[in-house]
Write an enzyme that holds these catalytic residues in place. Structure first.
Site, PDB file in Angstrom:
ATOM      1  N   HIS A  17     -24.018 -46.588  37.949  1.00 36.24           N
ATOM      2  CA  HIS A  17     -25.198 -45.808  37.545  1.00 36.24           C
ATOM      3  C   HIS A  17     -26.240 -46.727  36.895  1.00 36.24           C
ATOM      4  O   HIS A  17     -27.426 -46.657  37.200  1.00 36.24           O
ATOM      5  CB  HIS A  17     -24.814 -44.735  36.521  1.00 36.24           C
ATOM      6  CG  HIS A  17     -24.009 -43.602  37.074  1.00 36.24           C
ATOM      7  ND1 HIS A  17     -22.823 -43.187  36.508  1.00 36.24           N
ATOM      8  CD2 HIS A  17     -24.213 -42.788  38.133  1.00 36.24           C
ATOM      9  CE1 HIS A  17     -22.340 -42.167  37.189  1.00 36.24           C
ATOM     10  NE2 HIS A  17     -23.166 -41.903  38.185  1.00 36.24           N
ATOM     11  N   LYS A  41     -19.462 -26.235  35.677  1.00 36.44           N
ATOM     12  CA  LYS A  41     -18.579 -27.400  35.652  1.00 36.44           C
ATOM     13  C   LYS A  41     -18.522 -27.981  34.250  1.00 36.44           C
ATOM     14  O   LYS A  41     -19.517 -28.522  33.756  1.00 36.44           O
ATOM     15  CB  LYS A  41     -19.125 -28.447  36.634  1.00 36.44           C
ATOM     16  CG  LYS A  41     -18.090 -29.404  37.175  1.00 36.44           C
ATOM     17  CD  LYS A  41     -18.670 -30.119  38.379  1.00 36.44           C
ATOM     18  CE  LYS A  41     -18.422 -31.605  38.322  1.00 36.44           C
ATOM     19  NZ  LYS A  41     -19.165 -32.352  39.334  1.00 36.44           N
ATOM     20  N   ARG A  90     -22.987 -45.569  47.922  1.00 34.44           N
ATOM     21  CA  ARG A  90     -21.843 -46.490  47.962  1.00 34.44           C
ATOM     22  C   ARG A  90     -21.306 -46.656  49.374  1.00 34.44           C
ATOM     23  O   ARG A  90     -20.652 -47.630  49.686  1.00 34.44           O
ATOM     24  CB  ARG A  90     -20.739 -45.980  47.034  1.00 34.44           C
ATOM     25  CG  ARG A  90     -21.075 -46.132  45.570  1.00 34.44           C
ATOM     26  CD  ARG A  90     -20.182 -45.322  44.697  1.00 34.44           C
ATOM     27  NE  ARG A  90     -20.350 -43.898  44.959  1.00 34.44           N
ATOM     28  CZ  ARG A  90     -19.922 -42.927  44.172  1.00 34.44           C
ATOM     29  NH1 ARG A  90     -19.254 -43.216  43.078  1.00 34.44           N
ATOM     30  NH2 ARG A  90     -20.134 -41.663  44.475  1.00 34.44           N
ATOM     31  N   SER A 127     -17.479 -42.004  38.508  1.00 35.94           N
ATOM     32  CA  SER A 127     -17.076 -41.415  37.219  1.00 35.94           C
ATOM     33  C   SER A 127     -15.717 -40.751  37.338  1.00 35.94           C
ATOM     34  O   SER A 127     -14.864 -40.888  36.445  1.00 35.94           O
ATOM     35  CB  SER A 127     -18.110 -40.374  36.766  1.00 35.94           C
ATOM     36  OG  SER A 127     -19.366 -40.961  36.589  1.00 35.94           O
TER      37      SER A 127
HETATM   38  O1  PNS Z   1     -23.779 -37.175  39.922  1.00 37.10           O
HETATM   39  P1  PNS Z   1     -23.786 -36.038  40.919  1.00 37.10           P
HETATM   40  O2  PNS Z   1     -22.870 -34.920  40.439  1.00 37.10           O
HETATM   41  O3  PNS Z   1     -23.462 -36.475  42.318  1.00 37.10           O
HETATM   42  O4  PNS Z   1     -25.292 -35.478  40.929  1.00 37.10           O
HETATM   43  C1  PNS Z   1     -25.656 -34.399  41.774  1.00 37.10           C
HETATM   44  C2  PNS Z   1     -27.078 -33.913  41.437  1.00 37.10           C
HETATM   45  C3  PNS Z   1     -27.156 -33.519  39.977  1.00 37.10           C
HETATM   46  C4  PNS Z   1     -28.061 -35.041  41.685  1.00 37.10           C
HETATM   47  C5  PNS Z   1     -27.407 -32.728  42.371  1.00 37.10           C
HETATM   48  O5  PNS Z   1     -26.349 -31.817  42.336  1.00 37.10           O
HETATM   49  C6  PNS Z   1     -28.675 -32.002  41.977  1.00 37.10           C
HETATM   50  O6  PNS Z   1     -29.757 -32.508  42.179  1.00 37.10           O
HETATM   51  N1  PNS Z   1     -28.521 -30.815  41.359  1.00 37.10           N
HETATM   52  C7  PNS Z   1     -29.619 -30.054  40.811  1.00 37.10           C
HETATM   53  C8  PNS Z   1     -29.703 -28.670  41.451  1.00 37.10           C
HETATM   54  C9  PNS Z   1     -30.483 -28.736  42.749  1.00 37.10           C
HETATM   55  O7  PNS Z   1     -31.627 -29.112  42.772  1.00 37.10           O
HETATM   56  N2  PNS Z   1     -29.784 -28.375  43.843  1.00 37.10           N
HETATM   57  C10 PNS Z   1     -30.353 -28.398  45.161  1.00 37.10           C
HETATM   58  C11 PNS Z   1     -30.269 -29.770  45.788  1.00 37.10           C
HETATM   59  S1  PNS Z   1     -30.947 -29.769  47.423  1.00 37.10           S
END
Ligand code: PNS
Length: 162
Positions: A17, A41, A90, A127
């Protein structure tokens, strides 16, 4: 002013990150590290702790701010005047997960998503894997910034896995 958002769960933030944040900060005037508040979550670390950890490890990076957000990431980008989302990739699994979100987010507001290839030595760092190895007693020192590692060790000492 070019502004980017690096969104994520960051539970906890890893060296992978941090690598993406550092590289994004080199490309943009301002970077918002945005931690998703996900009521469905429960993480190992509270949102406030994740904000603190990310502030600690980005303290020497000019133009980087750390915040939490709820709702859609596109709305957060609009509120902050950010033109781009930046994500680390990744490998193919990340790409398959990220590509539909990139298309959807661009459809919703026009915000672009930029992908940075993960640093070669870090492509197996996540993570969730770090937490699993740490819970099993493995050494995760190389995968976390030192201050984050110290918090993880303390968290697992106070809440040992059953
Ligand atoms: O670290 P992660 O859990 O892979 O991050 C995922 C994240 C937070 C980037 C993604 O779930 C997100 O952008 N969530 C916000 C809600 C949202 O906008 N959802 C629609 C995405 S098209």
């Amino acid at each position: 002013m070019r502004r980017a958002v690096c969104p994520g769960s960051y539970d906890p933030p890893t060296v992978g990150h941090l690598d993406v944040i550092v590289r994004t900060a080199a490309l943009f005037d301002e970077v918002f590290v945005a931690i998703l508040v996900n009521p469905r979550k429960q993480g190992l670390f509270a949102i406030e702790e994740r904000v603190e950890m990310l502030k600690e490890i980005t303290a020497d990076l000019p133009g980087v701010q750390v915040e939490s957000f709820s709702g859609l990431v596109v709305d957060y980008c609009r509120d902050r005047g950010a033109q781009a989302l930046v994500k680390g990739l990744r490998g193919a699994t990340d790409y398959d997960y990220e590509l539909p979100m990139a298309h959807m987010n661009r459809h919703l507001t026009g915000v672009e998503t930029l992908f940075l290839p993960g640093a070669p030595g870090q492509v197996y760092v996540s993570s969730s894997l770090v937490k699993e190895v740490a819970r099993g007693g493995g050494d995760v020192t190389p995968f976390l910034p030192a201050s984050v590692h110290a918090r993880l060790v303390e968290r697992l000492r106070l809440n040992p896995p059953v």
